[in-house]
Design a protein around this motif. Structure first.
Motif, mmCIF file in Angstrom:
data_model
loop_
_atom_site.group_PDB
_atom_site.id
_atom_site.type_symbol
_atom_site.label_atom_id
_atom_site.label_comp_id
_atom_site.label_asym_id
_atom_site.label_seq_id
_atom_site.Cartn_x
_atom_site.Cartn_y
_atom_site.Cartn_z
ATOM 1 N N PHE A 93 0.842 -1.196 0.000
ATOM 2 C CA PHE A 93 0.000 0.000 0.000
ATOM 3 C C PHE A 93 0.879 1.248 0.000
ATOM 4 N N PRO A 94 0.315 2.422 -0.279
ATOM 5 C CA PRO A 94 1.115 3.631 -0.472
ATOM 6 C C PRO A 94 1.789 4.149 0.799
ATOM 7 N N ALA A 95 2.920 4.786 0.600
ATOM 8 C CA ALA A 95 3.678 5.355 1.717
ATOM 9 C C ALA A 95 2.889 6.444 2.431
ATOM 10 N N GLY A 96 2.130 7.252 1.680
ATOM 11 C CA GLY A 96 1.336 8.308 2.308
ATOM 12 C C GLY A 96 0.301 7.754 3.269
ATOM 13 N N LEU A 97 -0.307 6.622 2.918
ATOM 14 C CA LEU A 97 -1.275 5.976 3.810
ATOM 15 C C LEU A 97 -0.580 5.441 5.051
ATOM 16 N N LYS A 98 0.576 4.824 4.882
ATOM 17 C CA LYS A 98 1.331 4.311 6.035
ATOM 18 C C LYS A 98 1.713 5.456 6.960
ATOM 19 N N ASN A 99 2.097 6.586 6.385
ATOM 20 C CA ASN A 99 2.469 7.740 7.189
ATOM 21 C C ASN A 99 1.285 8.234 8.016
ATOM 22 N N LEU A 100 0.119 8.321 7.398
ATOM 23 C CA LEU A 100 -1.084 8.728 8.124
ATOM 24 C C LEU A 100 -1.391 7.754 9.259
ATOM 25 N N ILE A 101 -1.299 6.473 8.970
ATOM 26 C CA ILE A 101 -1.562 5.463 10.001
ATOM 27 C C ILE A 101 -0.570 5.615 11.144
ATOM 28 N N ASP A 102 0.713 5.757 10.823
ATOM 29 C CA ASP A 102 1.756 5.787 11.852
ATOM 30 C C ASP A 102 1.706 7.022 12.738
ATOM 31 N N TRP A 103 1.147 8.107 12.249
ATOM 32 C CA TRP A 103 1.032 9.307 13.072
ATOM 33 C C TRP A 103 -0.038 9.153 14.153
ATOM 34 N N HIS A 104 -0.808 8.077 14.112
ATOM 35 C CA HIS A 104 -1.901 7.869 15.067
ATOM 36 C C HIS A 104 -1.785 6.489 15.703
ATOM 37 N N PHE A 105 -2.376 6.352 16.874
ATOM 38 C CA PHE A 105 -2.373 5.045 17.543
ATOM 39 C C PHE A 105 -3.712 4.789 18.215
ATOM 40 N N THR A 106 -4.014 5.580 19.245
ATOM 41 C CA THR A 106 -5.255 5.336 19.982
ATOM 42 C C THR A 106 -6.487 5.539 19.108
ATOM 43 N N ALA A 110 -9.341 -0.737 18.917
ATOM 44 C CA ALA A 110 -10.626 -1.375 19.183
ATOM 45 C C ALA A 110 -11.738 -0.841 18.275
ATOM 46 N N LYS A 111 -11.382 -0.592 17.020
ATOM 47 C CA LYS A 111 -12.365 -0.153 16.022
ATOM 48 C C LYS A 111 -12.225 -1.032 14.776
ATOM 49 N N PRO A 112 -13.335 -1.228 14.058
ATOM 50 C CA PRO A 112 -13.264 -2.050 12.849
ATOM 51 C C PRO A 112 -12.801 -1.249 11.637
ATOM 52 N N VAL A 113 -12.071 -1.929 10.779
ATOM 53 C CA VAL A 113 -11.567 -1.329 9.551
ATOM 54 C C VAL A 113 -11.993 -2.210 8.380
ATOM 55 N N ALA A 114 -12.707 -1.633 7.440
ATOM 56 C CA ALA A 114 -13.037 -2.317 6.194
ATOM 57 C C ALA A 114 -12.079 -1.835 5.120
ATOM 58 N N LEU A 115 -11.732 -2.726 4.199
ATOM 59 C CA LEU A 115 -10.699 -2.418 3.214
ATOM 60 C C LEU A 115 -11.245 -2.553 1.793
ATOM 61 N N VAL A 116 -11.014 -1.511 1.001
ATOM 62 C CA VAL A 116 -11.415 -1.479 -0.400
ATOM 63 C C VAL A 116 -10.153 -1.230 -1.211
ATOM 64 N N SER A 117 -9.900 -2.070 -2.207
ATOM 65 C CA SER A 117 -8.639 -1.954 -2.943
ATOM 66 C C SER A 117 -8.872 -1.915 -4.445
ATOM 67 N N TYR A 118 -7.853 -1.423 -5.129
ATOM 68 C CA TYR A 118 -7.896 -1.390 -6.587
ATOM 69 C C TYR A 118 -6.489 -1.502 -7.130
ATOM 70 N N VAL A 128 -4.096 -5.025 0.686
ATOM 71 C CA VAL A 128 -5.046 -5.351 1.751
ATOM 72 C C VAL A 128 -4.410 -6.275 2.780
ATOM 73 N N GLU A 129 -3.724 -7.312 2.321
ATOM 74 C CA GLU A 129 -3.122 -8.261 3.263
ATOM 75 C C GLU A 129 -2.046 -7.595 4.114
ATOM 76 N N HIS A 130 -1.294 -6.672 3.548
ATOM 77 C CA HIS A 130 -0.301 -5.949 4.344
ATOM 78 C C HIS A 130 -0.976 -5.021 5.352
ATOM 79 N N LEU A 131 -2.061 -4.372 4.947
ATOM 80 C CA LEU A 131 -2.777 -3.487 5.874
ATOM 81 C C LEU A 131 -3.369 -4.262 7.044
ATOM 82 N N ARG A 132 -3.805 -5.492 6.821
ATOM 83 C CA ARG A 132 -4.338 -6.295 7.923
ATOM 84 C C ARG A 132 -3.305 -6.447 9.043
ATOM 85 N N GLN A 133 -2.056 -6.682 8.661
ATOM 86 C CA GLN A 133 -0.990 -6.839 9.659
ATOM 87 C C GLN A 133 -0.747 -5.532 10.422
ATOM 88 N N VAL A 134 -0.754 -4.426 9.689
ATOM 89 C CA VAL A 134 -0.508 -3.128 10.314
ATOM 90 C C VAL A 134 -1.623 -2.796 11.300
#
Length: 197
Positions: A93-106, A110-118, A128-134
């Motif tokens: 997945f894109p570096a910009g998305l990883k950066n957004l994810i990494d800037w946050h934690f709490t 304990a929230k659900p995440v649905a994934l849409v890919s293209y 998608v499979e990499h995002l599941r691990q993150v």
């Protein structure tokens, strides 16, 4: 909003558009998905677009980062659930998305995440499979079913509508139904007992 057991409050959903590349296709898919979200009385969506955030790549508390976080963090924090739209870049997945994810934690905990890919032939499923691990590391719950668009550019018409909407509409309904179940279950559980206590 006052609710009963029969009418739980709608879930606040952050729709995260995960690409910031020039000429990206993500907004087309996000707009289509936003229509599916708005059709449901049990969901209240708001958009978080990686391309509209200016987070530095170093996790340092700079004035620029503070300003960007002041806009985006409250949207993530107030969400009961997430839908992340991601392309596949180099089998992930894109570096910009990883950066957004990494800037946050709490905000993800304990929230659900649905994934849409293209993407191309793989439809973004490796991303998608990499995002599941993150998200597992961040204590978020990814729902099983996804929506994926193989050769996405040729799957939509010039007005941004799927050429054959039956399969993506059915997949989106299944995914969103699962996300609503998880969202309600986790929200109710956290109301009874804060996560991690």
């Amino acid at each position: 909003m006052k609710t009963t057991l029969d009418t739980p409050a709608p879930l606040n959903v952050a729709l995260v558009v995960g690409s910031n590349r020039h000429g990206r296709f993500g907004p087309v898919i996000a707009d289509w998905l936003l229509g599916r979200l708005r059709d449901r009385a049990d969901l209240v969506p708001q958009v978080v677009d990686v391309a509209e955030t200016d987070l530095p790549t170093t996790l340092a508390p700079t004035p620029e980062a503070t300003a960007a976080l002041a806009d985006i963090t409250p949207k993530l924090a107030s969400a009961d659930a997430f839908v992340v739209v991601t392309p596949e870049y180099n089998h992930s997945f894109p570096a910009g998305l990883k950066n957004l994810i990494d800037w946050h934690f709490t905000e993800w905990r304990a929230k659900p995440v649905a994934l849409v890919s293209y993407g191309g032939l793989a439809g973004g499923l490796r991303a998608v499979e990499h995002l599941r691990q993150v998200f597992a590391e961040l204590h978020a719950v990814t729902v099983r079913d996804t929506v994926s668009f193989h050769n996405a550019g040729s799957s939509f018409d010039d007005e941004g509508r799927p050429k054959d909407p039956s399969a993506p509409d059915a997949a989106a309904k299944t995914m969103l139904d699962q996300r609503v179940w998880w969202g309600r279950a986790l929200r109710e559980a956290k109301e009874r007992r804060p996560y991690g206590s």
